[in-house]
Design a protein around this motif. Structure first.
Motif, PDB file in Angstrom:
ATOM      1  N   SER A  73       0.828  -1.208   0.000  1.00 39.26           N
ATOM      2  CA  SER A  73       0.000   0.000   0.000  1.00 39.26           C
ATOM      3  C   SER A  73       0.860   1.255   0.000  1.00 39.26           C
ATOM      4  O   SER A  73       1.990   1.273   0.509  1.00 39.26           O
ATOM      5  CB  SER A  73      -0.929   0.011   1.217  1.00 39.26           C
ATOM      6  OG  SER A  73      -0.207   0.305   2.396  1.00 39.26           O
ATOM      7  N   GLU A  74       0.325   2.318  -0.567  1.00 45.02           N
ATOM      8  CA  GLU A  74       1.044   3.593  -0.634  1.00 45.02           C
ATOM      9  C   GLU A  74       1.351   4.119   0.759  1.00 45.02           C
ATOM     10  O   GLU A  74       2.416   4.681   1.004  1.00 45.02           O
ATOM     11  CB  GLU A  74       0.202   4.614  -1.410  1.00 45.02           C
ATOM     12  CG  GLU A  74       0.901   5.948  -1.623  1.00 45.02           C
ATOM     13  CD  GLU A  74       0.044   6.926  -2.405  1.00 45.02           C
ATOM     14  OE1 GLU A  74       0.200   8.135  -2.194  1.00 45.02           O
ATOM     15  OE2 GLU A  74      -0.771   6.476  -3.225  1.00 45.02           O
ATOM     16  N   GLU A  75       0.418   3.914   1.700  1.00 41.01           N
ATOM     17  CA  GLU A  75       0.630   4.391   3.072  1.00 41.01           C
ATOM     18  C   GLU A  75       1.837   3.711   3.699  1.00 41.01           C
ATOM     19  O   GLU A  75       2.644   4.349   4.370  1.00 41.01           O
ATOM     20  CB  GLU A  75      -0.609   4.120   3.922  1.00 41.01           C
ATOM     21  CG  GLU A  75      -1.731   5.112   3.716  1.00 41.01           C
ATOM     22  CD  GLU A  75      -2.818   4.955   4.754  1.00 41.01           C
ATOM     23  OE1 GLU A  75      -3.619   5.883   4.900  1.00 41.01           O
ATOM     24  OE2 GLU A  75      -2.875   3.904   5.420  1.00 41.01           O
ATOM     25  N   VAL A  76       1.956   2.398   3.489  1.00 39.25           N
ATOM     26  CA  VAL A  76       3.073   1.660   4.079  1.00 39.25           C
ATOM     27  C   VAL A  76       4.387   2.077   3.423  1.00 39.25           C
ATOM     28  O   VAL A  76       5.404   2.272   4.098  1.00 39.25           O
ATOM     29  CB  VAL A  76       2.853   0.140   3.946  1.00 39.25           C
ATOM     30  CG1 VAL A  76       4.099  -0.633   4.374  1.00 39.25           C
ATOM     31  CG2 VAL A  76       1.658  -0.304   4.787  1.00 39.25           C
ATOM     32  N   LEU A  77       4.380   2.255   2.109  1.00 37.39           N
ATOM     33  CA  LEU A  77       5.599   2.643   1.392  1.00 37.39           C
ATOM     34  C   LEU A  77       6.146   3.979   1.887  1.00 37.39           C
ATOM     35  O   LEU A  77       7.358   4.197   1.884  1.00 37.39           O
ATOM     36  CB  LEU A  77       5.336   2.724  -0.112  1.00 37.39           C
ATOM     37  CG  LEU A  77       5.465   1.419  -0.903  1.00 37.39           C
ATOM     38  CD1 LEU A  77       5.181   1.660  -2.365  1.00 37.39           C
ATOM     39  CD2 LEU A  77       6.845   0.806  -0.725  1.00 37.39           C
ATOM     40  N   ILE A 193      -2.489  16.418   6.821  1.00 34.55           N
ATOM     41  CA  ILE A 193      -2.441  15.594   8.035  1.00 34.55           C
ATOM     42  C   ILE A 193      -1.577  14.357   7.818  1.00 34.55           C
ATOM     43  O   ILE A 193      -0.701  14.037   8.633  1.00 34.55           O
ATOM     44  CB  ILE A 193      -3.867  15.208   8.474  1.00 34.55           C
ATOM     45  CG1 ILE A 193      -4.622  16.455   8.979  1.00 34.55           C
ATOM     46  CG2 ILE A 193      -3.824  14.145   9.564  1.00 34.55           C
ATOM     47  CD1 ILE A 193      -6.067  16.206   9.320  1.00 34.55           C
ATOM     48  N   SER A 194      -1.809  13.626   6.731  1.00 32.41           N
ATOM     49  CA  SER A 194      -1.071  12.376   6.511  1.00 32.41           C
ATOM     50  C   SER A 194       0.417  12.636   6.309  1.00 32.41           C
ATOM     51  O   SER A 194       1.265  11.890   6.822  1.00 32.41           O
ATOM     52  CB  SER A 194      -1.651  11.612   5.314  1.00 32.41           C
ATOM     53  OG  SER A 194      -1.504  12.350   4.127  1.00 32.41           O
ATOM     54  N   GLN A 195       0.772  13.716   5.598  1.00 33.16           N
ATOM     55  CA  GLN A 195       2.179  14.021   5.402  1.00 33.16           C
ATOM     56  C   GLN A 195       2.841  14.454   6.707  1.00 33.16           C
ATOM     57  O   GLN A 195       4.014  14.154   6.948  1.00 33.16           O
ATOM     58  CB  GLN A 195       2.343  15.116   4.336  1.00 33.16           C
ATOM     59  CG  GLN A 195       2.060  14.651   2.920  1.00 33.16           C
ATOM     60  CD  GLN A 195       2.957  13.493   2.517  1.00 33.16           C
ATOM     61  OE1 GLN A 195       4.180  13.584   2.585  1.00 33.16           O
ATOM     62  NE2 GLN A 195       2.361  12.393   2.108  1.00 33.16           N
ATOM     63  N   GLY A 196       2.093  15.146   7.565  1.00 28.78           N
ATOM     64  CA  GLY A 196       2.639  15.511   8.875  1.00 28.78           C
ATOM     65  C   GLY A 196       2.995  14.280   9.689  1.00 28.78           C
ATOM     66  O   GLY A 196       4.055  14.212  10.314  1.00 28.78           O
ATOM     67  N   VAL A 197       2.113  13.293   9.670  1.00 27.04           N
ATOM     68  CA  VAL A 197       2.371  12.038  10.391  1.00 27.04           C
ATOM     69  C   VAL A 197       3.584  11.326   9.804  1.00 27.04           C
ATOM     70  O   VAL A 197       4.480  10.874  10.525  1.00 27.04           O
ATOM     71  CB  VAL A 197       1.122  11.132  10.329  1.00 27.04           C
ATOM     72  CG1 VAL A 197       1.458   9.724  10.817  1.00 27.04           C
ATOM     73  CG2 VAL A 197      -0.002  11.723  11.168  1.00 27.04           C
ATOM     74  N   ARG A 264      -6.672   6.639  10.903  1.00 31.83           N
ATOM     75  CA  ARG A 264      -5.740   5.533  10.738  1.00 31.83           C
ATOM     76  C   ARG A 264      -4.835   5.869   9.562  1.00 31.83           C
ATOM     77  O   ARG A 264      -5.301   6.018   8.433  1.00 31.83           O
ATOM     78  CB  ARG A 264      -6.488   4.218  10.492  1.00 31.83           C
ATOM     79  CG  ARG A 264      -5.578   2.996  10.483  1.00 31.83           C
ATOM     80  CD  ARG A 264      -6.406   1.706  10.400  1.00 31.83           C
ATOM     81  NE  ARG A 264      -5.555   0.532  10.423  1.00 31.83           N
ATOM     82  CZ  ARG A 264      -5.087  -0.039  11.517  1.00 31.83           C
ATOM     83  NH1 ARG A 264      -5.412   0.458  12.696  1.00 31.83           N
ATOM     84  NH2 ARG A 264      -4.307  -1.114  11.458  1.00 31.83           N
ATOM     85  N   ILE A 265      -3.534   5.986   9.812  1.00 32.93           N
ATOM     86  CA  ILE A 265      -2.574   6.392   8.786  1.00 32.93           C
ATOM     87  C   ILE A 265      -1.384   5.440   8.828  1.00 32.93           C
ATOM     88  O   ILE A 265      -0.810   5.200   9.894  1.00 32.93           O
ATOM     89  CB  ILE A 265      -2.092   7.847   9.012  1.00 32.93           C
ATOM     90  CG1 ILE A 265      -3.281   8.814   8.947  1.00 32.93           C
ATOM     91  CG2 ILE A 265      -1.030   8.238   7.988  1.00 32.93           C
ATOM     92  CD1 ILE A 265      -2.948  10.227   9.350  1.00 32.93           C
ATOM     93  N   LEU A 290      -1.073  12.664  18.254  1.00 32.78           N
ATOM     94  CA  LEU A 290      -0.940  11.739  19.377  1.00 32.78           C
ATOM     95  C   LEU A 290      -0.921  10.313  18.832  1.00 32.78           C
ATOM     96  O   LEU A 290      -1.937   9.806  18.360  1.00 32.78           O
ATOM     97  CB  LEU A 290      -2.100  11.922  20.357  1.00 32.78           C
ATOM     98  CG  LEU A 290      -2.309  13.357  20.872  1.00 32.78           C
ATOM     99  CD1 LEU A 290      -3.626  13.471  21.625  1.00 32.78           C
ATOM    100  CD2 LEU A 290      -1.154  13.788  21.756  1.00 32.78           C
ATOM    101  N   ASP A 291       0.239   9.697  18.870  1.00 30.24           N
ATOM    102  CA  ASP A 291       0.413   8.333  18.360  1.00 30.24           C
ATOM    103  C   ASP A 291       0.122   7.347  19.488  1.00 30.24           C
ATOM    104  O   ASP A 291       0.917   7.188  20.414  1.00 30.24           O
ATOM    105  CB  ASP A 291       1.843   8.171  17.846  1.00 30.24           C
ATOM    106  CG  ASP A 291       2.128   6.760  17.318  1.00 30.24           C
ATOM    107  OD1 ASP A 291       1.195   5.932  17.323  1.00 30.24           O
ATOM    108  OD2 ASP A 291       3.259   6.507  16.906  1.00 30.24           O
TER     109      ASP A 291
END
Length: 569
Positions: A73-77, A193-197, A264-265, A290-291
């Motif tokens: 998945s792109e998120e995992v990569l 948001i996703s890029q910040g994480v 969920r990211i 907050l992780d």
């Protein structure tokens, strides 16, 4: 996969089409070592590189994966930057909770495994074996995807100022209702948001300026500008979208608002604490990331020296008393306390917290928010909690005498109380309680230990290099001269992985004051903080600077970080 205990030749015959004669020839020509035999067979086109990796994996008990046939998945990569993948010859493969599976060309490379663990902050990194050519292909594909992402963001920003954008955002109450053709603002907020994480930020700042919206990420304690400059005409729509995600009022623009967002990211659950504040150029949004999984890492992952951790574990395991954690805002106090609560959360005790606001929501705990408007102050909630049969109480912060008195009395009546104070060091916490007019006998009888802490930026493991600090720098941090020759000083020269800062991630430095009989006596005599500090140091307390100096000597951080965090407060 279990280690294959069969003879090497038998594994080779089972997993490939090679003949016994070819194996004998390879052994005679190349030597007895399995890796040499395999290399010979590949070079003479008797087996493929894929078969070579399959055999090695079977020998080592490590699963082989064919990346050409797998979809990652792109998120995992995006967990690792493409250049880091190429450097480490490894790609993120799967995420399961706080466990990251990594496909590696050499899964026996323990050093690289440690570096990946540092980069990603996953509790567990599990290797699988894959072909190096396939790993390179995935890394190059991820690099292209990163370029595509930058282009996509540019296209979204260009098309974000359309008329009617605000109304469109207002009508979408949930991300699940949005189609691919929905407002560009929705896509932009999700990307911010996703890029910040993925970049390891602790906070995301969406800040209105006179001519555009500015997006910044706080990474390793420092704010960094992104290349995204959002058009001013998109400001109302962007803020409205963030408010909707946090269930806030989008028509309220004159008062501050607080809310929460869950997402969920990259296969992990994150909570975001949102604050919206009216400013001169509009409303500013700050999201604290907050992780949840970081709380399961354990105290040993926070940077404690073994002896300090052992003493701290003894204190937090006590059945009653007060344990204080001190330090400035952003020094990691909440993470330390939540990690302690996670350890004590066995189901056999009643744990209750009062916070402003609740940051991490932990299963099994009763957590309450302060609400001053409704009359729910720290003291009021704490007083009510004592009627709820608690064993352990966490008070987000002791701000006033009333809260301090209730907390100390709770500790004396058989409760274990955790809380925080804003002081520069551990002895200063006692002075702070005395300034609140807390009776010395209450402090001496209830406080069991005080932990002061700071966060230091770690030297980036990818671009770290040895160096010799200038003598002037070593004198400023009071580094012992007789230890200079033994030290392993390192600094990061800057790379893509650390955004050319030379630092990647953070570690803690700690100062633990244990309330011994001698220190209790000094408290009863109302001795000043420096006298109490002298007694604690004579009994073995390591100061913040001394603890940080150990990390400098090991090459974990730099003298500049020690100066910034331990001498500039």
């Amino acid at each position: 996969m279990r280690l294959d205990s069969r003879p090497f030749a038998e594994i080779l015959l089972d997993l490939t089409n090679v003949t016994e004669e070819a194996i004998e020839t390879a052994t005679r020509e190349s030597g007895q070592a399995p890796d040499q035999i395999l290399t010979y067979l590949v070079e003479h086109n008797l087996i493929t590189e894929k078969e070579r990796k399959m055999v090695l994996g079977a020998q080592w008990g490590i699963r082989f994966v064919s990346l050409e046939e797998e979809e990652i998945s792109e998120e995992v990569l995006q967990i690792l930057p493409p250049q880091v993948m190429l450097e480490f010859r490894a790609v993120p493969y799967r995420v399961d909770g706080n466990r990251l599976t990594v496909a590696m060309a050499n899964p026996m490379d323990v050093f690289t495994m440690d570096q990946i663990r540092e980069f990603t902050s996953f509790e567990s990194v599990v290797p699988v074996i894959a072909c190096e050519s396939a790993i390179e292909e995935v890394a190059h594909r991820a690099d292209s995807a990163a370029d595509d992402l930058r282009e996509r963001v540019g296209e979204i920003i260009e098309g974000i100022g359309d008329a009617g954008e605000v109304e469109e955002v207002r009508t979408i109450e949930d991300e699940d209702d949005a189609s691919p053709d929905d407002a560009p603002t929705i896509k932009l907020v999700d990307m911010i948001i996703s890029q910040g994480v993925k970049q390891g930020a602790s906070d995301i700042h969406i800040q209105p300026e006179a001519e555009h919206m500015r997006v910044r990420y706080r990474i390793n304690g420092m704010l960094h500008d992104t290349e995204w400059k959002v058009p001013k005409q998109a400001q109302t729509a962007l803020v409205a979208r963030v408010k909707i995600m946090a269930n806030l009022r989008i028509d309220e623009k004159r008062r501050p608002q607080d809310g929460r967002i869950s997402r969920r990211i990259g296969g992990k659950e994150y909570d975001f604490r949102l604050n919206v504040l009216p400013c001169a150029n509009g409303e500013k949004c700050v999201l604290r990331i907050l992780d949840r999984s970081s709380l399961g890492l354990g105290l040993e992952q926070l940077g404690f020296a073994p002896d300090t951790l052992a003493r701290f574990n003894e204190i937090v395991a006590k059945p009653w008393g007060i344990v204080l954690v001190t330090g400035p805002t952003g020094s990691g106090k909440s993470t330390t306390l939540y990690s302690v609560l996670a350890i004590r959360n066995t189901g056999e005790v009643n744990i209750m917290t009062v916070e402003d606001p609740v940051e991490y929501q932990l299963y099994g705990l009763t957590q309450s928010n302060v609400n001053v408007k409704a009359g729910l102050t720290f003291a009021e909630v704490l007083r009510a909690m004592l009627r709820q049969d608690p064993n352990i109480i966490m008070v987000g912060e002791i701000r006033d005498r009333e809260t301090a008195v209730i907390a100390t009395e709770a500790a004396l009546t058989g409760h274990l109380v955790f809380s925080t104070l804003h002081t520069n060091d551990a002895p200063g916490a006692i002075q702070r309680l005395l300034q609140m007019d807390i009776e010395p006998f209450l402090i001496a009888s209830s406080v069991e230990g005080i932990l002061a802490q700071r966060l230091l930026r770690r030297v980036c493991p990818k671009c770290a290099e040895p160096f010799v600090p200038p003598e002037k720098s070593l004198r400023r941090i009071k580094f012992p001269e007789d230890q200079i020759s033994k030290a392993r000083f390192r600094r990061g020269k800057g790379c893509e992985a650390c955004r050319d800062t030379g630092y990647k991630g953070r570690t803690g430095c700690f100062e633990l004051l244990v309330m011994t009989d001698e220190i209790r006596g000094a408290v009863l005599r109302e001795e000043p903080a420096h006298i109490i500090g002298d007694i604690a140091r004579a009994q073995g307390m390591r100061t913040l600077a001394q603890d940080a100096m150990i990390k400098v000597a090991k090459g974990e951080t730099t003298p500049e970080e020690l100066l910034r965090e331990c001498y500039s407060q």
